[in-house]
Design an enzyme around this catalytic site. Structure first.
Site, PDB file in Angstrom:
ATOM      1  N   VAL A  10      -3.134   9.186   3.259  1.00 16.70           N
ATOM      2  CA  VAL A  10      -2.881  10.477   2.620  1.00 16.70           C
ATOM      3  C   VAL A  10      -1.812  11.230   3.407  1.00 16.70           C
ATOM      4  CG1 VAL A  10      -5.167  10.705   1.573  1.00 16.70           C
ATOM      5  CG2 VAL A  10      -4.786  11.558   3.885  1.00 16.70           C
ATOM      6  N   ARG A  63       2.190  10.084   4.620  1.00 18.74           N
ATOM      7  CA  ARG A  63       3.506   9.921   4.010  1.00 18.74           C
ATOM      8  C   ARG A  63       3.657   8.460   3.591  1.00 18.74           C
ATOM      9  NH1 ARG A  63       3.339  14.595   3.810  1.00 18.74           N
ATOM     10  NH2 ARG A  63       4.821  16.165   4.558  1.00 18.74           N
ATOM     11  N   GLU A  74       8.243   8.532  -5.043  1.00 21.65           N
ATOM     12  CA  GLU A  74       7.257   9.150  -5.932  1.00 21.65           C
ATOM     13  C   GLU A  74       7.950   9.756  -7.148  1.00 21.65           C
ATOM     14  OE1 GLU A  74       4.935  11.873  -3.587  1.00 21.65           O
ATOM     15  OE2 GLU A  74       3.978  10.258  -2.474  1.00 21.65           O
ATOM     16  N   HIS A 129      -0.514  11.764  -5.303  1.00 20.46           N
ATOM     17  CA  HIS A 129      -0.234  12.755  -4.258  1.00 20.46           C
ATOM     18  C   HIS A 129      -1.071  14.024  -4.478  1.00 20.46           C
ATOM     19  CE1 HIS A 129       3.086  13.923  -1.198  1.00 20.46           C
ATOM     20  NE2 HIS A 129       1.945  14.508  -0.895  1.00 20.46           N
TER      21      HIS A 129
END
Length: 603
Positions: free
Chosen positions: A289, A291, A320, A339
């Site tokens: 969680v 990068r 992303e 994310h």
């Protein structure tokens, strides 16, 4: 040469702030604040740190542009202070047009604040607020060049990110996402989705900052054994919650579960790769969680297919959103979320309030603890100290790279040798750069004169300063800077002083920073490119042997120096190189019989 030393502990000075009104016709905002720096003599005006405030002389409020959705509580706080323009989903052209009418800009991660934005503002934009931690979308160098302060909101989403990490950990262990999809597809395959228990398993928390610490607390409550790797985490803070700090390799080899909470820096980019996966316990499970870039995603797919990694749960990705046909996203044993680490109602409101307070404070001329770029300092001070600023940061980077992983850095002592009186040498900028050099290589915190002391305190780093007054001309501000790290282990034993501290020393020669001492050994090498340090038996041919190995690998040597205890005894060879040698090249150097230890240090 006589010397007198005066020691002082780190502190943040509360400097007086003065406000001046300007004509409303001025292209700049109409009020500025200055923080006085001590002058060197009575005839020289005080040096000043300039912070711009934006209350116009006619009493009108500043204008704050909010370019992405912000929590209501934050917007209300802004409205009590300024005129607030909430304009979402703007094109770059629309943003550039509107920005010339604004004193501050607040964005999240979706709006790019590049050089064009600062140019289009024509000097009016004085604060950019990033509602969150990462600032990859803000051009920091352009912001600083145009005198714009950049602030972020690094703390409000800590609990949300930790909770999401635990949710992914538990959901992965029990195959929740896969079982849910199976049942919704009309299946009932209980035997296929048998999970594993968390109780008694070892969790390695990689990065023991705010989020990592909170994940560790919650994992302990689930009955897990928790270890952590973080070169800067104080051991006493980890032990207080029952966590053991270990080396990077030990964490990989021991863990049943690995949870990533490290920033994305050059040192951590793809830190989980084919080589590191090979060091892990077979059947390890990984949660990320942090990068996306800290994992080599192709290597992770290979590790999943080979069975080294049993499962992975990912909230972040290198790109992303990831490609729809991504093998990693589509892998049966991978759980993914888009994310969502900071995506709770409470965290969103917290971030909104934190960034609103930071922006309002900056517009009021307050020194922002969450500032991530350098404030403006007088040209006179910067010109004189420029080579010493570079020297200070590089000595900090060298010193921390000499520390063995897992031992942590808590105590730093800096000694300045100078012929100038204490009142004539302001070392705050140098101290900030040493802090920057020590903290930034493995952190996503941007350290500068504004936030250096605050950042050091947050990370449990205690920095003390000592000044040695030398006889001679005070023409140069400094003769040497010595950085000493105590109560640490070193990956290069020769860097330890006679009293057991990692110690490096440097000076500026002809405007160029030089490394002049490592541990008890005198050397002389320019701090450009990178450095290889070798401890060797002092014997003929060593310089040629090492130089030949580097030359065969097309690695250019820019400087070489040898310091020794006595002829034919031990010596330290310091080699400046323009390029990073390959692992094979470094291995060849280490295999030279006379080389007792060596280390590669990246500047």
């Amino acid at each position: 040469m006589s010397a007198a030393a005066a020691s002082s502990s780190i502190s943040v000075a509360k400097n007086p702030i003065k406000t001046f009104s300007l004509s409303s016709r001025s292209p700049l905002p109409t009020s500025i604040s200055t923080v006085a720096f001590p002058s060197r003599n009575r005839d020289t005006p005080n040096r000043r740190l300039i912070l711009v405030t934006c209350t116009a002389g006619d009493g009108s409020k500043p204008t704050i542009l909010v370019a992405e959705k912000l929590g209501e509580a934050g917007v209300k706080l802004l409205e009590n202070f300024a005129n607030v323009d909430c304009s979402y989903n703007m094109t770059p052209e629309e943003l550039n047009t509107k920005i010339s009418l604004c004193d501050a800009l607040i964005v999240r991660s979706g709006t790019k604040v590049g050089r064009e934005v600062f140019e289009s503002s024509r000097g009016r934009l004085k604060v950019v607020g990033r509602a969150g931690v990462g600032i990859d979308n803000v051009d920091l160098s352009a912001a600083t060049e145009f005198g714009c302060l950049v602030v972020n909101a690094p703390t409000a989403n800590t609990i949300a990110a930790a909770e999401h990490g635990i949710a992914l950990l538990a959901g992965m262990a029990r195959n929740v996402a896969q079982a849910d999809a199976s049942v919704k597809a009309g299946e009932w395959k209980r035997n296929k989705y048998v999970g594993v228990s968390l109780v008694g398993k070892t969790l390695a928390v990689m990065g023991f900052g705010k989020v990592g610490t909170e994940v560790a607390r919650r994992a302990k409550g689930l009955g897990m054994r928790v270890i952590a790797h973080d070169p800067y985490a104080p051991a006493d803070r980890a032990h207080a919650i029952g966590v053991d700090l270990v080396s990077f390799d030990e964490a990989l080899a021991t863990a049943d579960f690995i949870s990533l909470h490290m920033p994305l820096t050059p040192a951590t980019n793809k830190i989980l790769n084919d080589e590191t996966f090979a060091k892990m316990k077979k059947g390890v499970r990984i949660v990320n969680v942090a990068r996306g870039g800290v994992i080599d995603e192709d290597a992770l797919v290979r590790a999943l297919d080979s069975g080294i990694v049993a499962q992975a749960a990912l909230d972040v990705f290198t790109k992303e959103p990831p490609a729809k046909d991504s093998k990693l996203v589509q892998h049966e044993r991978v759980t993914v979320t888009p994310h969502l680490g900071a995506s709770t109602m409470e965290a969103q409101e917290g971030v909104a309030i934190e960034i609103a307070e930071a922006v309002v404070g900056a517009l009021n001329g307050e020194l922002a603890a969450t500032a991530v770029n350098a404030p403006m300092v007088s040209a006179e001070v910067l010109t004189e100290l420029k080579p010493y600023v570079i020297l200070a940061e590089k000595l900090g980077r060298l010193a921390v790279q000499l520390v063995a992983g897992g031992s942590g850095v808590k105590n730093v002592k800096v000694t300045y040798a100078s012929a100038r009186a204490t009142d004539d040498l302001d070392t705050r900028l140098l101290r900030a750069m040493i802090t920057k050099g020590i903290i930034e290589p493995i952190s996503d915190v941007y350290v500068n004169l504004v936030n250096a002391d605050f950042t050091a305190k947050q990370r449990g780093l205690r920095l003390s300063e000592e000044r040695v007054l030398l006889d001679g001309s005070p023409e140069n501000p400094l003769e040497t800077i010595n950085v000493q790290l105590s109560n640490v282990e070193s990956k290069f034993a020769s860097a330890l002083s006679d009293t057991g501290e990692v110690k490096v020393e440097g000076r500026v020669k002809d405007g160029v920073p030089h490394l002049t001492k490592v541990g008890s050994f005198e050397v002389d090498v320019t701090l450009e490119g990178s450095i290889i340090l070798c401890r060797q038996v002092d014997q003929p041919g060593m310089i040629g042997t090492v130089g030949s190995i580097l030359g065969e690998s097309n690695v250019n040597v820019n400087f070489m120096s040898v310091g020794r205890i006595a002829p034919r005894k031990q010596a330290i060879m310091a080699i400046g190189v323009d390029d990073q040698p390959s692992k094979e090249t470094l291995k060849k150097i280490g295999e030279i019989p006379a080389v007792e230890e060596f280390v590669f240090l990246k500047l």
